[in-house]
Write a protein that holds these residues in place. Structure first.
Motif, PDB file in Angstrom:
ATOM      1  N   ARG A   1      -1.304  -3.496  -7.116  1.00  0.00           N
ATOM      2  CA  ARG A   1      -2.715  -3.737  -6.787  1.00  0.00           C
ATOM      3  C   ARG A   1      -3.054  -5.221  -6.880  1.00  0.00           C
TER       4      ARG A   1
ATOM      5  N   GLU B   1       2.226   1.624  -3.515  1.00  0.00           N
ATOM      6  CA  GLU B   1       1.187   2.059  -4.456  1.00  0.00           C
ATOM      7  C   GLU B   1       0.934   3.556  -4.329  1.00  0.00           C
TER       8      GLU B   1
ATOM      9  N   ARG C   1       2.040   0.266 -10.548  1.00  0.00           N
ATOM     10  CA  ARG C   1       0.859   0.394  -9.682  1.00  0.00           C
ATOM     11  C   ARG C   1      -0.116  -0.760  -9.903  1.00  0.00           C
TER      12      ARG C   1
ATOM     13  N   ARG D   1       0.828  -1.208   0.000  1.00  0.00           N
ATOM     14  CA  ARG D   1       0.000   0.000   0.000  1.00  0.00           C
ATOM     15  C   ARG D   1       0.867   1.265   0.000  1.00  0.00           C
TER      16      ARG D   1
ATOM     17  N   ASN E   1      -1.603  -6.762  -3.836  1.00  0.00           N
ATOM     18  CA  ASN E   1      -2.396  -6.359  -2.685  1.00  0.00           C
ATOM     19  C   ASN E   1      -3.655  -7.225  -2.577  1.00  0.00           C
ATOM     20  N   ASN E   2      -4.332  -7.429  -3.712  1.00  0.00           N
ATOM     21  CA  ASN E   2      -5.533  -8.272  -3.718  1.00  0.00           C
ATOM     22  C   ASN E   2      -5.197  -9.704  -3.348  1.00  0.00           C
TER      23      ASN E   2
END
Length: 620
Positions: A330, A257, A326, A254, A333-334
């Protein structure tokens, strides 16, 4: 026909025949030096020769990509260094290559040397940048497979974290998947109220005597006893570490990002600014010589237009890279959020365990995740003892430019100026994390309760003509970009004096290509344009006064120390207004000042002496 594989290096130098060097590889458990040494701007081709095994593979780095190139014996010679100052050039350091055959594995390395600096000077340059500019430079001498003794590592950046995560995402995901499918569990004993079992212990009878009658208040309620049962639990130290590490990685994703999002916004602003300049350029072509600074032919303006368009394309490419970064983050992150939401993971509280168990270290899956976590912690804590490869490092001329910016910053600080904004001093600047000094960077220095401030501009775009007359700025009708431009302004933004500007230019060149009384080198034209750099004063324009000024007080050229020539020399045409100073970094851990620092400080101090302390008094 040789029985050992050979790697043939072909080295191209201007005005000389190509030089072929063969490396005959001998199988060994150690990494061996190939004996190949080239300069950073040479063109180099490489080819694998091994007739007895056409399926052998040469793995070697190339200037075109960060990935290794795979070559087979039947492949033609391939360029690994382009022989030019490009974005992808290989810069000074050691470069590993290996040959894998059906029966053997050979590992060696070759060396790229700086054209302008000794290894010691390069190391000092790196250390200086690390200590003064907070991790600005990248590794100059890479450590690969024990080729070199580890050196003190520089401050990490978020980009290092990104590269680490990108490189090791596969092992992290694979081992987490295996852990989630078959985690380490413990059997624990717990007491619960249940009908009388075959065996009762003393604790069960005590509970029955004290509490049991209350449970039997209804005649239909059977006799209950407090009995011990074995049950599985996931809440152990090993899984507490896994929960904490998943949380740790998510926090970093995070953070990264957000940083890349800031980069995207900043690059978008640069693209917007370049498009404004492009529109002004096109408008100037249309309106002719009715604007200040129009001294060029249509051909010259078209050259400027092409340069601006190329810059926009570069920025668009850079923006596209950050968007891809980015997107990748993501996805990660997911992916890790799914781990965090796993049923048994959710049951474990988030905290950092205090110890490591032998059971964790003996289980390959847990140990791998833990060791990768520790590597990431080392990067963040700046205590690098890792053999993991670092980032692609900066080219020598870039490091030299950054070094000279550092000298200027240091000299202003010694003059009691506080660095209040721009680059590392900007609290919201994402470039602090990305670890580079980007073009078009403006630094601001102030003294408390003073009537002026100092602006240091690094590699800034300068407009070629003045279309918008509502604000003041430098302009140059030949599209020059000085490396470092220092300007003194009043607090209202007006020039402090008629000679409030100073140019400091970095040149990684030999002395004779800078200073030559018999013929002016090509760089002289550029330096002359810097000396004549113009400034549009919008306030003077609106008052009806002459708005065009030439505020550059002096052009100082910094270049690497060289033997046999004067360390300080005035230009034979322009005299002291164009000064050439040799510099060389010293070890920042010693008390010795960098070579050339004192004379540079003296010249900058002279420039600052125009600033009034009080009526009739000046700083010297």
């Amino acid at each position: 026909m040789g029985t050992q594989p050979k790697v043939i290096f072909t080295i191209y130098h201007p005005n000389s025949k190509p030089l072929k060097r063969e490396v005959v590889l001998v199988s060994s458990s150690q990494v061996g030096y190939s004996g190949i040494e080239v300069t950073e701007y040479a063109k180099v081709d490489v080819q694998l020769v091994y007739p007895s095994d056409n399926n052998a593979i040469l793995k070697i780095e190339t200037c075109e990509s960060n990935d290794e190139l795979n070559l087979k014996p039947l492949d033609v010679a391939t360029t690994i260094m382009s022989g030019a100052n490009t974005e992808y050039m290989l810069v000074p350091g050691h470069y590993r290559f290996e040959v894998i055959t059906s029966k053997s594995h050979f590992v060696s390395y070759y060396t790229v040397r700086s054209k302008d600096f000794s290894d010691e000077s390069l190391l000092n340059l790196r250390l200086y940048l690390e200590s003064l500019l907070q991790g600005l430079s990248y590794d100059i001498i890479r450590q690969k497979l024990g080729m070199a003794t580890p050196i003190v590592d520089f401050n990490p950046t978020l980009l290092q974290l990104f590269q680490f995560i990108n490189k090791y995402k596969g092992p992290i995901q694979r081992n987490l998947d295996m852990i989630l499918q078959d985690p380490i569990t413990d059997l624990i004993g717990e007491y619960t109220a249940s009908p009388a079992p075959r065996k009762l212990d003393s604790k069960s009878f005590r509970w029955q005597a004290q509490k049991g009658e209350q449970k039997k208040s209804l005649s239909s309620y059977p006799s209950l006893y407090y009995t011990k049962h074995a049950t599985l639990t996931f809440n152990n130290i090993e899984n507490q570490w896994i929960k904490f590490i998943i949380y740790f990685f998510l926090q970093r994703f995070r953070k990264l990002e957000m940083s890349f999002q800031k980069e995207i916004l900043q690059v978008s602003q640069k693209i917007k600014h370049q498009n404004i300049i492009l529109q002004q350029n096109r408008k100037q072509i249309e309106i002719g010589n009715n604007a200040f600074g129009y001294k060029k032919s249509l051909e010259g303006l078209n050259r400027n237009k092409k340069r601006i368009i190329n810059r926009i394309e570069e920025l668009e490419k850079e923006k596209g890279s950050y968007i891809e970064y980015r997107k990748f983050l993501r996805q990660l992150n997911n992916f890790f959020t799914e781990y965090e939401e796993n049923n048994w993971i959710k049951q474990i509280p988030i905290f950092k365990p205090r110890k490591i168990t032998q059971r964790l270290l003996k289980d390959y899956r847990y140990r791998k995740i833990y060791l990768l976590y520790k590597e990431l912690v080392k990067i963040e804590s700046k205590k690098i003892e890792s053999n993991l490869p670092g980032l692609q490092f900066r080219r020598t001329w870039q490091l030299f430019e950054y070094y000279n910016v550092g000298l200027v910053i240091n000299i202003l600080r010694e003059n009691n100026y506080k660095w209040v904004d721009g680059w590392l001093a900007s609290k919201d600047s994402p470039h602090h994390h990305i670890g580079t000094l980007p073009p078009d960077t403006i630094l601001r220095f102030e003294k408390e309760d003073s009537d002026h401030y100092i602006e240091v501009a690094y590699d800034t775009e300068i407009e070629s003509t003045i279309i918008d007359q509502s604000y003041s700025r430098y302009f140059n009708n030949v599209g020059r970009r000085p490396d470092i431009r220092i300007t003194i302004y009043h607090q209202d933004g007006s020039l402090y004096s008629d000679k409030a500007g100073l140019i400091v230019e970095s040149k990684c060149r030999r002395h004779k290509y800078l200073i030559n009384q018999n013929i002016d080198p090509d760089v002289k034209l550029q330096l002359r344009d810097f000396k004549n750099l113009e400034y549009f004063d919008s306030l003077a324009f609106h008052r009806g006064n002459d708005p065009v000024k030439t505020p550059i007080n002096k052009v100082i050229v910094l270049y690497p120390k060289q033997s046999g020539v004067d360390p300080v020399k005035a230009d034979h045409v322009y005299g002291e207004s164009m000064l050439y100073i040799q510099v060389e970094p010293s070890d920042p851990n010693s008390d010795i000042k960098s070579f050339g620092y004192d004379i540079l400080k003296e010249k900058i101090d002279d420039f600052l002496s125009q600033i009034q302390v009080e009526e009739g008094a000046y700083v010297k």
